[in-house]
Design an enzyme around this catalytic site. Structure first.
Site, PDB file in Angstrom:
ATOM      1  N   LYS A 156      54.312  82.434 -93.422  1.00 24.98           N
ATOM      2  CA  LYS A 156      53.428  81.460 -94.084  1.00 24.98           C
ATOM      3  C   LYS A 156      54.322  80.433 -94.770  1.00 24.98           C
ATOM      4  O   LYS A 156      55.174  80.776 -95.589  1.00 24.98           O
ATOM      5  CB  LYS A 156      52.550  82.157 -95.106  1.00 24.98           C
ATOM      6  N   LYS A 216      51.078  80.914 -90.273  1.00 25.23           N
ATOM      7  CA  LYS A 216      50.211  79.960 -90.994  1.00 25.23           C
ATOM      8  C   LYS A 216      51.040  78.871 -91.662  1.00 25.23           C
ATOM      9  O   LYS A 216      52.028  79.180 -92.323  1.00 25.23           O
ATOM     10  CB  LYS A 216      49.452  80.734 -92.073  1.00 25.23           C
TER      11      LYS A 216
HETATM   12  N1  LIG Z   1      47.062  82.420-101.452  1.00 24.57           N
HETATM   13  C1  LIG Z   1      47.348  81.105-101.114  1.00 24.57           C
HETATM   14  C2  LIG Z   1      46.196  80.329-100.491  1.00 24.57           C
HETATM   15  C3  LIG Z   1      46.573  79.542 -99.336  1.00 24.57           C
HETATM   16  C4  LIG Z   1      47.626  78.528 -99.333  1.00 24.57           C
HETATM   17  C5  LIG Z   1      47.986  77.911-100.659  1.00 24.57           C
HETATM   18  O1  LIG Z   1      47.082  77.407-101.326  1.00 24.57           O
HETATM   19  O2  LIG Z   1      49.166  77.953-100.991  1.00 24.57           O
HETATM   20  C6  LIG Z   1      45.770  79.555 -98.095  1.00 24.57           C
HETATM   21  C7  LIG Z   1      44.740  80.632 -98.073  1.00 24.57           C
HETATM   22  N2  LIG Z   1      45.284  81.846 -97.601  1.00 24.57           N
HETATM   23  C8  LIG Z   1      45.220  78.167 -97.774  1.00 24.57           C
HETATM   24  C9  LIG Z   1      44.394  78.207 -96.497  1.00 24.57           C
HETATM   25  C10 LIG Z   1      43.903  76.853 -96.055  1.00 24.57           C
HETATM   26  O3  LIG Z   1      44.491  75.837 -96.456  1.00 24.57           O
HETATM   27  O4  LIG Z   1      42.931  76.813 -95.301  1.00 24.57           O
END
Ligand SMILES: NCC[C@H](CC(=O)O)[C@@H](CN)CCC(=O)O
Ligand SMILES: [Zn+2]
Length: 328
Positions: A198, A251
Protein backbone atom coordinates in the site's frame (compact mmCIF):
# COMPACT_ATOMS: atom_id res chain seq x y z
CA UNK A 1 2.69 -11.63 -46.72
CA UNK A 2 4.69 -13.92 -44.42
CA UNK A 3 2.50 -16.33 -42.39
CA UNK A 4 4.02 -15.26 -39.05
CA UNK A 5 2.99 -11.65 -39.77
CA UNK A 6 -0.72 -12.43 -39.67
CA UNK A 7 -2.33 -11.91 -36.23
CA UNK A 8 -5.61 -10.24 -37.16
CA UNK A 9 -7.17 -13.55 -38.20
CA UNK A 10 -7.15 -14.58 -34.55
CA UNK A 11 -9.40 -11.79 -33.32
CA UNK A 12 -11.49 -10.63 -36.25
CA UNK A 13 -14.75 -11.69 -34.54
CA UNK A 14 -16.20 -10.44 -31.22
CA UNK A 15 -16.26 -13.99 -29.87
CA UNK A 16 -12.64 -14.75 -30.79
CA UNK A 17 -11.71 -11.39 -29.26
CA UNK A 18 -13.40 -12.49 -26.02
CA UNK A 19 -11.13 -15.54 -25.94
CA UNK A 20 -7.92 -13.51 -25.88
CA UNK A 21 -7.90 -12.68 -22.14
CA UNK A 22 -6.45 -15.23 -19.67
CA UNK A 23 -9.27 -14.35 -17.24
CA UNK A 24 -12.31 -12.13 -17.72
CA UNK A 25 -13.96 -9.92 -15.11
CA UNK A 26 -16.88 -11.56 -13.31
CA UNK A 27 -19.29 -10.27 -10.64
CA UNK A 28 -17.77 -12.51 -7.98
CA UNK A 29 -14.39 -10.78 -8.47
CA UNK A 30 -15.87 -7.44 -7.36
CA UNK A 31 -15.77 -6.25 -3.71
CA UNK A 32 -17.71 -3.05 -3.04
CA UNK A 33 -16.17 -0.55 -0.54
CA UNK A 34 -19.00 1.07 1.48
CA UNK A 35 -19.07 3.77 4.15
CA UNK A 36 -21.10 3.20 7.32
CA UNK A 37 -21.75 6.21 9.54
CA UNK A 38 -23.06 6.43 13.11
CA UNK A 39 -26.31 8.23 12.26
CA UNK A 40 -28.48 5.12 11.74
CA UNK A 41 -30.84 6.81 9.28
CA UNK A 42 -28.22 8.67 7.25
CA UNK A 43 -27.89 8.66 3.48
CA UNK A 44 -25.31 11.38 2.80
CA UNK A 45 -23.89 11.81 -0.70
CA UNK A 46 -20.10 12.13 -0.93
CA UNK A 47 -19.38 15.00 -3.31
CA UNK A 48 -15.84 13.87 -4.11
CA UNK A 49 -17.03 10.32 -4.93
CA UNK A 50 -19.83 10.57 -7.54
CA UNK A 51 -22.66 8.14 -6.77
CA UNK A 52 -21.27 7.09 -3.37
CA UNK A 53 -22.86 7.82 0.01
CA UNK A 54 -22.28 7.44 3.72
CA UNK A 55 -25.02 5.10 4.93
CA UNK A 56 -26.61 4.53 8.33
CA UNK A 57 -27.30 1.00 9.48
CA UNK A 58 -31.06 1.44 9.07
CA UNK A 59 -30.60 2.27 5.37
CA UNK A 60 -28.49 -0.76 4.45
CA UNK A 61 -31.43 -2.77 3.13
CA UNK A 62 -32.55 0.10 0.87
CA UNK A 63 -28.93 0.52 -0.30
CA UNK A 64 -27.72 -3.05 -0.79
CA UNK A 65 -30.96 -4.99 -1.41
CA UNK A 66 -31.12 -4.08 -5.11
CA UNK A 67 -27.38 -4.74 -5.56
CA UNK A 68 -27.59 -8.17 -3.93
CA UNK A 69 -30.42 -9.00 -6.34
CA UNK A 70 -28.13 -7.98 -9.22
CA UNK A 71 -25.41 -10.33 -8.01
CA UNK A 72 -23.34 -8.36 -5.46
CA UNK A 73 -21.19 -10.96 -3.72
CA UNK A 74 -18.99 -8.99 -1.29
CA UNK A 75 -18.57 -5.66 0.45
CA UNK A 76 -15.79 -4.13 2.55
CA UNK A 77 -17.00 -1.88 5.38
CA UNK A 78 -15.40 1.41 6.36
CA UNK A 79 -16.65 2.99 9.56
CA UNK A 80 -17.23 6.75 9.41
CA UNK A 81 -18.03 7.72 13.00
CA UNK A 82 -19.01 11.39 13.14
CA UNK A 83 -20.28 11.47 16.74
CA UNK A 84 -17.77 9.36 18.66
CA UNK A 85 -15.06 10.65 21.01
CA UNK A 86 -11.87 10.00 19.10
CA UNK A 87 -8.76 9.56 21.26
CA UNK A 88 -5.06 8.71 21.03
CA UNK A 89 -5.77 4.97 21.06
CA UNK A 90 -8.70 4.83 18.65
CA UNK A 91 -10.96 3.51 21.40
CA UNK A 92 -14.22 3.79 19.38
CA UNK A 93 -12.85 1.44 16.65
CA UNK A 94 -14.34 -1.66 18.28
CA UNK A 95 -17.27 -0.06 20.09
CA UNK A 96 -19.95 -2.77 20.07
CA UNK A 97 -22.48 -0.01 19.33
CA UNK A 98 -20.25 1.51 16.67
CA UNK A 99 -21.26 1.62 12.96
CA UNK A 100 -19.00 -1.22 11.80
CA UNK A 101 -20.03 -3.85 14.34
CA UNK A 102 -23.70 -2.91 14.04
CA UNK A 103 -23.45 -3.12 10.24
CA UNK A 104 -21.74 -6.52 10.34
CA UNK A 105 -24.54 -7.93 12.47
CA UNK A 106 -27.27 -6.32 10.37
CA UNK A 107 -25.82 -7.53 7.05
CA UNK A 108 -25.22 -11.07 8.31
CA UNK A 109 -28.92 -11.20 9.17
CA UNK A 110 -30.22 -9.44 6.05
CA UNK A 111 -28.00 -11.19 3.49
CA UNK A 112 -26.57 -14.49 4.85
CA UNK A 113 -24.75 -15.17 1.55
CA UNK A 114 -23.11 -11.73 1.28
CA UNK A 115 -19.38 -11.85 2.07
CA UNK A 116 -18.61 -9.19 4.68
CA UNK A 117 -15.07 -7.84 4.84
CA UNK A 118 -14.04 -5.10 7.25
CA UNK A 119 -11.26 -2.61 6.85
CA UNK A 120 -9.26 -2.52 10.10
CA UNK A 121 -7.51 0.72 10.92
CA UNK A 122 -7.35 3.32 13.66
CA UNK A 123 -7.21 6.52 11.57
CA UNK A 124 -10.97 7.02 11.56
CA UNK A 125 -11.00 6.71 15.37
CA UNK A 126 -7.83 8.46 16.57
CA UNK A 127 -7.79 12.13 17.54
CA UNK A 128 -4.55 12.60 15.56
CA UNK A 129 -5.89 10.76 12.50
CA UNK A 130 -2.90 8.46 12.10
CA UNK A 131 -3.29 4.73 11.47
CA UNK A 132 -1.36 3.76 14.62
CA UNK A 133 -0.32 4.92 18.08
CA UNK A 134 2.18 7.76 18.23
CA UNK A 135 5.31 8.30 20.30
CA UNK A 136 5.68 11.74 21.94
CA UNK A 137 7.90 12.79 19.03
CA UNK A 138 5.12 11.99 16.54
CA UNK A 139 6.66 8.79 15.19
CA UNK A 140 4.69 5.55 15.10
CA UNK A 141 4.81 3.44 18.29
CA UNK A 142 4.74 0.06 16.58
CA UNK A 143 4.14 -2.56 19.31
CA UNK A 144 1.06 -1.04 20.97
CA UNK A 145 -0.31 -0.12 17.53
CA UNK A 146 -0.07 -3.73 16.38
CA UNK A 147 -1.62 -5.02 19.60
CA UNK A 148 -4.55 -2.59 19.24
CA UNK A 149 -5.08 -3.37 15.54
CA UNK A 150 -5.19 -7.10 16.33
CA UNK A 151 -7.71 -6.45 19.11
CA UNK A 152 -9.98 -4.51 16.73
CA UNK A 153 -9.68 -7.19 14.03
CA UNK A 154 -10.71 -9.92 16.48
CA UNK A 155 -13.71 -7.86 17.62
CA UNK A 156 -14.93 -7.60 14.01
CA UNK A 157 -14.40 -11.34 13.51
CA UNK A 158 -16.40 -12.05 16.68
CA UNK A 159 -19.18 -9.75 15.39
CA UNK A 160 -19.44 -11.97 12.29
CA UNK A 161 -17.07 -10.53 9.67
CA UNK A 162 -15.98 -13.13 7.09
CA UNK A 163 -12.77 -11.17 6.48
CA UNK A 164 -10.63 -8.55 8.21
CA UNK A 165 -8.39 -6.30 6.12
CA UNK A 166 -5.85 -4.18 8.01
CA UNK A 167 -5.05 -1.04 5.98
CA UNK A 168 -2.83 0.46 8.68
CA UNK A 169 0.54 -0.71 7.27
CA UNK A 170 2.02 -1.24 10.76
CA UNK A 171 4.96 -3.69 10.62
CA UNK A 172 4.04 -7.10 12.04
CA UNK A 173 0.30 -6.56 12.19
CA UNK A 174 -0.44 -9.59 9.95
CA UNK A 175 1.30 -12.02 12.31
CA UNK A 176 -0.37 -10.35 15.32
CA UNK A 177 -3.85 -10.48 13.79
CA UNK A 178 -3.42 -14.07 12.68
CA UNK A 179 -2.27 -15.00 16.18
CA UNK A 180 -5.23 -13.13 17.75
CA UNK A 181 -7.71 -14.82 15.39
CA UNK A 182 -6.29 -18.26 16.15
CA UNK A 183 -6.12 -17.69 19.91
CA UNK A 184 -9.66 -16.26 19.81
CA UNK A 185 -10.99 -19.31 17.97
CA UNK A 186 -11.42 -17.51 14.62
CA UNK A 187 -8.30 -18.70 12.80
CA UNK A 188 -10.48 -20.96 10.63
CA UNK A 189 -13.51 -18.70 10.56
CA UNK A 190 -12.15 -15.34 9.39
CA UNK A 191 -10.04 -14.54 6.32
CA UNK A 192 -7.07 -12.21 6.72
CA UNK A 193 -6.66 -9.93 3.69
CA UNK A 194 -3.50 -7.89 3.93
CA UNK A 195 -3.04 -4.50 2.31
CA UNK A 196 0.53 -5.66 1.74
CA UNK A 197 1.80 -3.22 -0.87
CA UNK A 198 0.00 0.00 0.00
CA UNK A 199 1.62 3.18 -1.24
CA UNK A 200 1.67 6.73 0.08
CA UNK A 201 -0.42 7.80 -2.87
CA UNK A 202 -1.98 11.15 -3.78
CA UNK A 203 -5.09 9.18 -4.77
CA UNK A 204 -6.72 8.87 -1.33
CA UNK A 205 -8.16 12.37 -1.11
CA UNK A 206 -11.83 11.62 -1.84
CA UNK A 207 -11.78 8.74 0.67
CA UNK A 208 -10.31 10.97 3.37
CA UNK A 209 -13.05 13.52 2.66
CA UNK A 210 -15.65 10.76 2.88
CA UNK A 211 -14.26 9.17 6.03
CA UNK A 212 -12.88 12.22 7.74
CA UNK A 213 -9.66 10.28 8.09
CA UNK A 214 -6.94 12.70 7.01
CA UNK A 215 -4.04 12.88 9.49
CA UNK A 216 -4.32 15.91 11.80
CA UNK A 217 -0.67 16.67 11.11
CA UNK A 218 2.12 15.32 8.97
CA UNK A 219 1.49 12.50 6.54
CA UNK A 220 1.58 8.71 6.26
CA UNK A 221 4.88 8.50 4.38
CA UNK A 222 6.62 6.75 7.28
CA UNK A 223 4.30 3.77 7.12
CA UNK A 224 2.77 3.71 3.63
CA UNK A 225 5.28 2.72 0.94
CA UNK A 226 7.11 5.31 -1.17
CA UNK A 227 5.55 5.24 -4.67
CA UNK A 228 8.92 4.35 -6.23
CA UNK A 229 9.54 1.48 -3.78
CA UNK A 230 9.31 -1.65 -5.93
CA UNK A 231 11.77 -3.52 -3.67
CA UNK A 232 9.98 -2.60 -0.44
CA UNK A 233 6.68 -3.70 -2.01
CA UNK A 234 8.15 -7.08 -2.96
CA UNK A 235 9.59 -7.49 0.54
CA UNK A 236 6.27 -6.52 2.18
CA UNK A 237 4.36 -9.01 0.04
CA UNK A 238 6.78 -11.83 0.90
CA UNK A 239 6.69 -10.84 4.59
CA UNK A 240 2.87 -10.89 4.76
CA UNK A 241 2.67 -14.24 2.99
CA UNK A 242 5.06 -15.62 5.60
CA UNK A 243 3.09 -13.99 8.45
CA UNK A 244 -0.08 -15.81 7.46
CA UNK A 245 -2.03 -13.52 5.13
CA UNK A 246 -4.78 -15.39 3.27
CA UNK A 247 -5.16 -12.73 0.55
CA UNK A 248 -2.55 -10.23 -0.65
CA UNK A 249 -3.60 -6.74 -1.80
CA UNK A 250 -1.91 -4.02 -3.81
CA UNK A 251 -3.21 -0.45 -3.41
CA UNK A 252 -3.71 1.81 -5.35
CA UNK A 253 -4.05 -0.13 -8.62
CA UNK A 254 -3.66 1.64 -11.97
CA UNK A 255 -0.35 3.42 -11.20
CA UNK A 256 0.88 0.15 -9.63
CA UNK A 257 0.10 -2.54 -12.24
CA UNK A 258 3.74 -3.63 -12.15
CA UNK A 259 3.41 -4.28 -8.42
CA UNK A 260 0.27 -6.34 -9.05
CA UNK A 261 2.31 -8.39 -11.52
CA UNK A 262 5.12 -8.72 -8.94
CA UNK A 263 2.58 -9.91 -6.34
CA UNK A 264 1.21 -12.49 -8.79
CA UNK A 265 4.80 -13.75 -9.25
CA UNK A 266 5.70 -13.69 -5.52
CA UNK A 267 2.42 -15.12 -4.21
CA UNK A 268 1.14 -17.34 -7.05
CA UNK A 269 -0.85 -19.52 -4.62
CA UNK A 270 -2.75 -16.66 -2.96
CA UNK A 271 -5.82 -14.77 -4.11
CA UNK A 272 -4.56 -11.35 -5.23
CA UNK A 273 -6.66 -8.26 -4.53
CA UNK A 274 -6.16 -4.73 -5.77
CA UNK A 275 -8.00 -1.59 -4.69
CA UNK A 276 -9.08 0.92 -7.33
CA UNK A 277 -9.00 3.72 -4.76
CA UNK A 278 -11.16 6.79 -4.45
CA UNK A 279 -8.86 9.04 -6.47
CA UNK A 280 -8.69 6.52 -9.31
CA UNK A 281 -12.47 6.24 -9.35
CA UNK A 282 -12.86 10.04 -9.25
CA UNK A 283 -10.32 10.41 -12.11
CA UNK A 284 -12.19 7.99 -14.36
CA UNK A 285 -15.49 9.74 -13.54
CA UNK A 286 -13.98 13.21 -14.15
CA UNK A 287 -12.51 12.22 -17.50
CA UNK A 288 -15.84 10.82 -18.65
CA UNK A 289 -17.65 13.96 -17.44
CA UNK A 290 -15.14 16.03 -19.40
CA UNK A 291 -15.91 14.02 -22.52
CA UNK A 292 -12.44 12.51 -22.77
CA UNK A 293 -13.83 8.93 -23.00
CA UNK A 294 -16.93 6.84 -22.34
CA UNK A 295 -17.26 6.01 -18.63
CA UNK A 296 -18.16 2.35 -19.12
CA UNK A 297 -15.37 1.78 -21.65
CA UNK A 298 -12.75 3.33 -19.36
CA UNK A 299 -14.06 1.60 -16.24
CA UNK A 300 -13.64 -1.73 -18.04
CA UNK A 301 -10.28 -0.76 -19.55
CA UNK A 302 -8.82 0.18 -16.15
CA UNK A 303 -10.21 -2.79 -14.21
CA UNK A 304 -9.37 -5.29 -16.97
CA UNK A 305 -5.78 -4.02 -16.88
CA UNK A 306 -5.70 -5.04 -13.20
CA UNK A 307 -7.06 -8.47 -14.07
CA UNK A 308 -4.46 -8.77 -16.84
CA UNK A 309 -1.72 -7.85 -14.35
CA UNK A 310 -2.86 -10.77 -12.17
CA UNK A 311 -5.56 -9.48 -9.79
CA UNK A 312 -8.28 -12.01 -8.90
CA UNK A 313 -10.27 -9.69 -6.59
CA UNK A 314 -11.01 -6.01 -7.38
CA UNK A 315 -12.11 -3.51 -4.74
CA UNK A 316 -13.85 -0.82 -6.75
CA UNK A 317 -16.49 1.87 -6.28
CA UNK A 318 -17.69 0.98 -9.80
CA UNK A 319 -19.10 -2.30 -8.43
CA UNK A 320 -22.79 -1.23 -8.70
CA UNK A 321 -22.32 -0.20 -12.35
CA UNK A 322 -20.35 -3.36 -13.17
CA UNK A 323 -23.24 -5.44 -11.85
CA UNK A 324 -25.36 -3.83 -14.59
CA UNK A 325 -22.65 -3.73 -17.26
CA UNK A 326 -21.72 -7.40 -16.79
CA UNK A 327 -25.38 -8.35 -17.07
CA UNK A 328 -25.88 -6.58 -20.37
N1 LIG B 1 -6.37 3.37 6.62
C1 LIG B 1 -6.07 4.27 5.61
C2 LIG B 1 -7.21 4.58 4.65
C3 LIG B 1 -6.83 4.58 3.26
C4 LIG B 1 -5.77 5.41 2.69
C5 LIG B 1 -5.40 6.66 3.45
O1 LIG B 1 -6.30 7.46 3.72
O2 LIG B 1 -4.22 6.80 3.75
C6 LIG B 1 -7.63 3.89 2.23
C7 LIG B 1 -8.67 2.99 2.81
N2 LIG B 1 -8.14 1.71 3.10
C8 LIG B 1 -8.17 4.86 1.19
C9 LIG B 1 -9.00 4.12 0.14
C10 LIG B 1 -9.48 5.00 -0.98
O3 LIG B 1 -8.88 6.07 -1.21
O4 LIG B 1 -10.45 4.62 -1.63
ZN1 LIG C 1 -5.68 4.16 8.49
Amino acid sequence: MDISSILQGGYQHPLSRSWQGRRTLTKSMLMYPIFITDDPDARVEIKSLPGQCRWGVNKLEEFLGPLVKKGLKSVILFGVPLKCNKDEKGTPADDPEGPVILAIKKLRTLYPDLYIACDVCLCEYTSHGHCGFLNPDGTIDIEPSVTRIAQVALSYAKAGAHCVAPSDMMDGRIKAIKRALIDGGYGNRCTLMSYSAKFASALYGPFRDAAGSAPAFGDRKCYQLPPAAKGLARRAITRDVNEGADIIMVKPSLPYLDIIADAAELAPDHPLACYQVSGEYAMVCAGAAAGVYDLRVMAFETVESMVRAGATLILTYFTPQFLDWLEA
